[in-house]
Design a protein around this motif. Structure first.
Motif, PDB file in Angstrom:
ATOM      1  N   GLY A  18      -9.933  11.821  30.770  1.00 59.93           N
ATOM      2  CA  GLY A  18      -9.990  10.453  31.275  1.00 59.93           C
ATOM      3  C   GLY A  18     -10.798  10.359  32.552  1.00 59.93           C
ATOM      4  N   ILE A  19     -10.637  11.324  33.440  1.00 54.12           N
ATOM      5  CA  ILE A  19     -11.406  11.331  34.691  1.00 54.12           C
ATOM      6  C   ILE A  19     -12.886  11.515  34.390  1.00 54.12           C
ATOM      7  CG2 ILE A  19     -11.833  12.621  36.825  1.00 54.12           C
ATOM      8  CD1 ILE A  19      -8.778  13.140  36.883  1.00 54.12           C
ATOM      9  N   TYR A  20     -13.204  12.447  33.487  1.00 54.69           N
ATOM     10  CA  TYR A  20     -14.594  12.695  33.093  1.00 54.69           C
ATOM     11  C   TYR A  20     -15.205  11.426  32.493  1.00 54.69           C
ATOM     12  CZ  TYR A  20     -18.504  14.219  30.222  1.00 54.69           C
ATOM     13  OH  TYR A  20     -19.714  14.332  29.627  1.00 54.69           O
ATOM     14  N   LEU A  21     -14.494  10.800  31.567  1.00 53.37           N
ATOM     15  CA  LEU A  21     -14.993   9.603  30.899  1.00 53.37           C
ATOM     16  C   LEU A  21     -15.178   8.475  31.901  1.00 53.37           C
ATOM     17  CD1 LEU A  21     -15.707   8.504  28.111  1.00 53.37           C
ATOM     18  CD2 LEU A  21     -13.347   7.793  27.852  1.00 53.37           C
ATOM     19  N   GLY A  22     -14.256   8.331  32.829  1.00 47.51           N
ATOM     20  CA  GLY A  22     -14.355   7.290  33.847  1.00 47.51           C
ATOM     21  C   GLY A  22     -15.558   7.467  34.743  1.00 47.51           C
ATOM     22  N   THR A  23     -15.859   8.705  35.111  1.00 47.97           N
ATOM     23  CA  THR A  23     -17.020   8.927  35.975  1.00 47.97           C
ATOM     24  C   THR A  23     -18.315   8.672  35.227  1.00 47.97           C
ATOM     25  OG1 THR A  23     -17.020  11.285  35.473  1.00 47.97           O
ATOM     26  CG2 THR A  23     -15.852  10.585  37.463  1.00 47.97           C
ATOM     27  N   LYS A  24     -18.378   8.993  33.951  1.00 52.08           N
ATOM     28  CA  LYS A  24     -19.583   8.750  33.158  1.00 52.08           C
ATOM     29  C   LYS A  24     -19.820   7.254  32.945  1.00 52.08           C
ATOM     30  CE  LYS A  24     -21.159  12.796  32.476  1.00 52.08           C
ATOM     31  NZ  LYS A  24     -22.410  13.171  33.089  1.00 52.08           N
ATOM     32  N   LEU A  25     -18.772   6.509  32.680  1.00 50.91           N
ATOM     33  CA  LEU A  25     -18.920   5.085  32.419  1.00 50.91           C
ATOM     34  C   LEU A  25     -19.175   4.285  33.685  1.00 50.91           C
ATOM     35  CD1 LEU A  25     -16.139   4.492  29.747  1.00 50.91           C
ATOM     36  CD2 LEU A  25     -18.598   4.646  29.384  1.00 50.91           C
ATOM     37  N   SER A  26     -18.731   4.762  34.827  1.00 47.55           N
ATOM     38  CA  SER A  26     -18.892   4.012  36.064  1.00 47.55           C
ATOM     39  C   SER A  26     -20.290   4.159  36.658  1.00 47.55           C
ATOM     40  CB  SER A  26     -17.843   4.426  37.091  1.00 47.55           C
ATOM     41  OG  SER A  26     -18.068   5.755  37.482  1.00 47.55           O
ATOM     42  N   HIS A  27     -21.105   5.090  36.155  1.00 44.48           N
ATOM     43  CA  HIS A  27     -22.452   5.309  36.698  1.00 44.48           C
ATOM     44  C   HIS A  27     -23.502   4.900  35.678  1.00 44.48           C
ATOM     45  CE1 HIS A  27     -20.862   7.177  40.218  1.00 44.48           C
ATOM     46  NE2 HIS A  27     -20.242   8.109  39.525  1.00 44.48           N
ATOM     47  N   ARG A  28     -23.553   3.616  35.355  1.00 44.54           N
ATOM     48  CA  ARG A  28     -24.573   3.098  34.448  1.00 44.54           C
ATOM     49  C   ARG A  28     -25.362   2.033  35.207  1.00 44.54           C
ATOM     50  NH1 ARG A  28     -21.490   2.133  28.808  1.00 44.54           N
ATOM     51  NH2 ARG A  28     -22.852   3.580  27.750  1.00 44.54           N
ATOM     52  N   PRO A  29     -26.306   2.427  35.998  1.00 38.48           N
ATOM     53  CA  PRO A  29     -27.018   1.484  36.849  1.00 38.48           C
ATOM     54  C   PRO A  29     -27.772   0.416  36.069  1.00 38.48           C
ATOM     55  CG  PRO A  29     -27.961   3.674  37.045  1.00 38.48           C
ATOM     56  CD  PRO A  29     -26.752   3.786  36.174  1.00 38.48           C
ATOM     57  N   GLU A  30     -28.202   0.694  34.849  1.00 36.39           N
ATOM     58  CA  GLU A  30     -28.960  -0.288  34.085  1.00 36.39           C
ATOM     59  C   GLU A  30     -28.102  -1.487  33.687  1.00 36.39           C
ATOM     60  OE1 GLU A  30     -27.212   2.600  31.168  1.00 36.39           O
ATOM     61  OE2 GLU A  30     -28.313   2.811  33.037  1.00 36.39           O
ATOM     62  N   GLU A  31     -26.771  -1.339  33.634  1.00 33.32           N
ATOM     63  CA  GLU A  31     -25.887  -2.430  33.247  1.00 33.32           C
ATOM     64  C   GLU A  31     -25.296  -3.155  34.450  1.00 33.32           C
ATOM     65  OE1 GLU A  31     -22.923  -1.180  30.512  1.00 33.32           O
ATOM     66  OE2 GLU A  31     -24.370  -0.367  29.102  1.00 33.32           O
ATOM     67  N   ILE A  32     -25.407  -2.571  35.630  1.00 35.17           N
ATOM     68  CA  ILE A  32     -24.813  -3.154  36.822  1.00 35.17           C
ATOM     69  C   ILE A  32     -25.885  -3.847  37.633  1.00 35.17           C
ATOM     70  CG2 ILE A  32     -23.591  -2.670  38.976  1.00 35.17           C
ATOM     71  CD1 ILE A  32     -22.398  -0.225  37.562  1.00 35.17           C
ATOM     72  N   GLU A  33     -25.669  -5.125  37.912  1.00 33.85           N
ATOM     73  CA  GLU A  33     -26.610  -5.875  38.736  1.00 33.85           C
ATOM     74  C   GLU A  33     -25.863  -6.298  39.986  1.00 33.85           C
ATOM     75  OE1 GLU A  33     -28.917 -10.058  38.473  1.00 33.85           O
ATOM     76  OE2 GLU A  33     -28.899  -8.824  36.671  1.00 33.85           O
ATOM     77  N   PRO A  34     -26.067  -5.604  41.071  1.00 29.04           N
ATOM     78  CA  PRO A  34     -25.347  -5.945  42.297  1.00 29.04           C
ATOM     79  C   PRO A  34     -25.628  -7.374  42.730  1.00 29.04           C
ATOM     80  CG  PRO A  34     -26.574  -3.902  42.553  1.00 29.04           C
ATOM     81  CD  PRO A  34     -26.967  -4.486  41.245  1.00 29.04           C
ATOM     82  N   PHE A  35     -24.672  -7.963  43.386  1.00 32.68           N
ATOM     83  CA  PHE A  35     -24.749  -9.337  43.848  1.00 32.68           C
ATOM     84  C   PHE A  35     -25.948  -9.527  44.773  1.00 32.68           C
ATOM     85  CE2 PHE A  35     -22.258 -13.148  45.300  1.00 32.68           C
ATOM     86  CZ  PHE A  35     -22.086 -13.675  44.031  1.00 32.68           C
ATOM     87  N   SER A  36     -26.219  -8.529  45.605  1.00 32.12           N
ATOM     88  CA  SER A  36     -27.261  -8.668  46.619  1.00 32.12           C
ATOM     89  C   SER A  36     -28.665  -8.426  46.077  1.00 32.12           C
ATOM     90  CB  SER A  36     -26.978  -7.708  47.770  1.00 32.12           C
ATOM     91  OG  SER A  36     -26.990  -6.385  47.273  1.00 32.12           O
ATOM     92  N   LYS A  37     -28.823  -7.827  44.888  1.00 32.58           N
ATOM     93  CA  LYS A  37     -30.157  -7.526  44.372  1.00 32.58           C
ATOM     94  C   LYS A  37     -30.872  -8.769  43.870  1.00 32.58           C
ATOM     95  CE  LYS A  37     -30.344  -2.755  43.072  1.00 32.58           C
ATOM     96  NZ  LYS A  37     -30.612  -1.822  42.007  1.00 32.58           N
ATOM     97  N   ASN A  38     -30.149  -9.813  43.438  1.00 26.80           N
ATOM     98  CA  ASN A  38     -30.771 -11.021  42.914  1.00 26.80           C
ATOM     99  C   ASN A  38     -30.261 -12.206  43.722  1.00 26.80           C
ATOM    100  OD1 ASN A  38     -31.793 -13.123  41.446  1.00 26.80           O
ATOM    101  ND2 ASN A  38     -31.223 -12.288  39.451  1.00 26.80           N
ATOM    102  N   PRO A  39     -30.916 -12.531  44.832  1.00 21.93           N
ATOM    103  CA  PRO A  39     -30.425 -13.586  45.715  1.00 21.93           C
ATOM    104  C   PRO A  39     -30.350 -14.961  45.061  1.00 21.93           C
ATOM    105  CG  PRO A  39     -32.295 -12.441  46.718  1.00 21.93           C
ATOM    106  CD  PRO A  39     -32.107 -11.888  45.340  1.00 21.93           C
ATOM    107  N   SER A  40     -31.286 -15.280  44.161  1.00 25.03           N
ATOM    108  CA  SER A  40     -31.232 -16.609  43.543  1.00 25.03           C
ATOM    109  C   SER A  40     -30.024 -16.730  42.624  1.00 25.03           C
ATOM    110  CB  SER A  40     -32.525 -16.914  42.784  1.00 25.03           C
ATOM    111  OG  SER A  40     -32.648 -16.057  41.666  1.00 25.03           O
ATOM    112  N   LYS A  41     -29.696 -15.661  41.910  1.00 27.62           N
ATOM    113  CA  LYS A  41     -28.516 -15.691  41.042  1.00 27.62           C
ATOM    114  C   LYS A  41     -27.248 -15.742  41.883  1.00 27.62           C
ATOM    115  CE  LYS A  41     -26.602 -13.746  36.900  1.00 27.62           C
ATOM    116  NZ  LYS A  41     -26.757 -12.854  35.800  1.00 27.62           N
ATOM    117  N   SER A  42     -27.238 -15.029  43.004  1.00 29.13           N
ATOM    118  CA  SER A  42     -26.087 -15.057  43.909  1.00 29.13           C
ATOM    119  C   SER A  42     -25.879 -16.458  44.458  1.00 29.13           C
ATOM    120  CB  SER A  42     -26.290 -14.087  45.072  1.00 29.13           C
ATOM    121  OG  SER A  42     -26.389 -12.767  44.599  1.00 29.13           O
ATOM    122  N   ALA A  43     -26.942 -17.136  44.841  1.00 25.92           N
ATOM    123  CA  ALA A  43     -26.838 -18.492  45.375  1.00 25.92           C
ATOM    124  C   ALA A  43     -26.336 -19.450  44.303  1.00 25.92           C
ATOM    125  CB  ALA A  43     -28.191 -18.944  45.922  1.00 25.92           C
ATOM    126  N   GLN A  44     -26.807 -19.262  43.066  1.00 28.58           N
ATOM    127  CA  GLN A  44     -26.345 -20.110  41.966  1.00 28.58           C
ATOM    128  C   GLN A  44     -24.854 -19.918  41.722  1.00 28.58           C
ATOM    129  OE1 GLN A  44     -28.829 -18.881  38.751  1.00 28.58           O
ATOM    130  NE2 GLN A  44     -30.518 -20.253  39.305  1.00 28.58           N
TER     131      GLN A  44
END
Length: 188
Positions: A18-44
């Motif tokens: 479970g720990i191994y699976l959790g660490t693998k699934l939590s590091h998928r940068p292509e699926e995560i779009e941080p709030f601060s990376k797209n300011p227009s979407k954040s403002a919307q």
């Protein structure tokens, strides 16, 4: 091997997986779009959240209802109808008590005034079986028979009430009294 040892190995293996699976699934940068990376979407998104209607304070000029409105039933609408036989009046009251027993799983107890108070809405569900201006109530608030004499209610058990009309001579326990059949309540 000891059975407890097997469970310990299995449990620790599942935990490690479970720990191994959790660490693998939590590091998928292509699926995560941080709030601060797209300011227009954040403002919307911030603007959308701001547009959600906020709850309003209650209007102080409108009275607050503290209990639900009473349910009103005119259960004795046909009582003392001259086109019916006097025994029908007893059956109408028995039917009323049957409705009460169905809802409350027992019948009201006490003297005539306490039973009428229960039927007028002083019960746990605030059901008004009788309106305050019911023509079958005398000035003292008692349910009266067609000759103007209050009915007599005798509790035989939590589920049975004998209903008695004094009859035409207006004297209880005389030969012309009309009395309910006092049947047992159905088994539930």
């Amino acid at each position: 091997m000891h059975p407890k040892f097997n469970y310990a190995i299995i449990g620790s293996s599942l935990l490690a997986f479970g720990i191994y699976l959790g660490t693998k699934l939590s590091h998928r940068p292509e699926e995560i779009e941080p709030f601060s990376k797209n300011p227009s979407k954040s403002a919307q998104e911030i603007e959308r959240i701001r547009s959600i209607p906020k709850p309003q304070a209650p209007d102080p000029s409108v009275p607050v209802q503290t209990k639900p409105p009473a349910v009103r039933i005119n259960a004795l609408a046909q009582l003392n109808d001259p086109s019916h036989e006097p025994q029908t009046d007893i059956r109408i009251i028995e039917h009323l008590f049957g409705q009460v027993r169905t809802v409350f799983h027992e019948l009201p107890s006490g003297d005539h005034q306490e039973i009428v108070a229960f039927l007028r809405g002083k019960n746990p569900r605030a059901i008004e079986y009788l309106p305050a201006d019911d023509p079958n109530l005398n000035d003292e608030g008692e349910i009266v028979d067609r000759w103007g004499t209050p009915f007599f209610f005798h509790a035989l058990s939590r589920h049975r009430i004998e209903v008695r009309s004094a009859g035409p001579d207006q004297i209880h326990w005389s030969g012309d009294d009309i009395v309910s059949e006092s049947q047992d309540a159905p088994a539930t």
